[in-house]
Design an enzyme around this catalytic site. Sequence first.
Site, PDB file in Angstrom:
ATOM      1  N   HIS A  55       0.672  -1.101  -0.197  1.00  0.00           N
ATOM      2  CA  HIS A  55       0.096  -0.191   0.051  1.00  0.00           C
ATOM      3  C   HIS A  55       0.646   1.364   0.030  1.00  0.00           C
ATOM      4  CE1 HIS A  55      -3.984  -1.986   1.626  1.00  0.00           C
ATOM      5  NE2 HIS A  55      -3.536  -2.729   0.638  1.00  0.00           N
ATOM      6  N   GLU A  57       1.044   3.867   2.032  1.00  0.00           N
ATOM      7  CA  GLU A  57       2.197   4.279   3.276  1.00  0.00           C
ATOM      8  C   GLU A  57       3.052   2.939   3.590  1.00  0.00           C
ATOM      9  OE1 GLU A  57      -2.206   5.208   3.710  1.00  0.00           O
ATOM     10  OE2 GLU A  57      -1.090   3.668   2.898  1.00  0.00           O
ATOM     11  N   SER A  80      -7.542   7.706   3.218  1.00  0.00           N
ATOM     12  CA  SER A  80      -7.290   7.465   4.687  1.00  0.00           C
ATOM     13  C   SER A  80      -6.875   6.217   4.790  1.00  0.00           C
ATOM     14  CB  SER A  80      -8.651   7.616   5.177  1.00  0.00           C
ATOM     15  OG  SER A  80      -8.900   7.036   6.530  1.00  0.00           O
ATOM     16  N   CYS A  82      -6.038   2.208   5.511  1.00  0.00           N
ATOM     17  CA  CYS A  82      -6.855   1.141   6.018  1.00  0.00           C
ATOM     18  C   CYS A  82      -6.207   0.440   7.287  1.00  0.00           C
ATOM     19  CB  CYS A  82      -6.439  -0.176   5.041  1.00  0.00           C
ATOM     20  SG  CYS A  82      -4.670  -0.665   4.885  1.00  0.00           S
TER      21      CYS A  82
END
Length: 149
Positions: A55, A57, A80, A82
């Site tokens: 992902h 991030e 936002s 997960c």
Amino acid sequence: MLSDTDKKFLRLAYEEAKAGFDEGGCPIGSTLAEGERLVAQGRNQRVQQGDPIAHGEMDCLRSAGRQKSYRNMTLYTSLSPCMMCTGTIIQFGIPRVVIGENETFGGNEEFLRSKGVEVIVADDEDCKALMQRFIAEQPQLWAEDIAED
């Protein structure tokens, strides 16, 4: 209210998201900064690398390499986070997260706050528009990314 530094690093996270979109991937970008210093940046690489946990991030934090402490850092993310990314933020003790938008995907802001993380949602129109376009054009890829059938 976003500072000029916040705006700069959130914009860089958006540019990472846009690069991921242009590569045929999920448009989620992230940056990690300590004050004015950019520590790392990354983007969702699930499609590009065939890696289910890559992902935005996670890619950013992987790019940051080993850090002795995240105590004075802010993670910027275009979307936002997960639960997986939220858990990593908490595990690493990142004290502050700036989120581009949470309209297309409501992540885990309240859980982050309950763990003492300062969370700011920027409600960024560019981040929203990019995700809305992606979801409309690639609904099956989006469903795969968020583990929905």
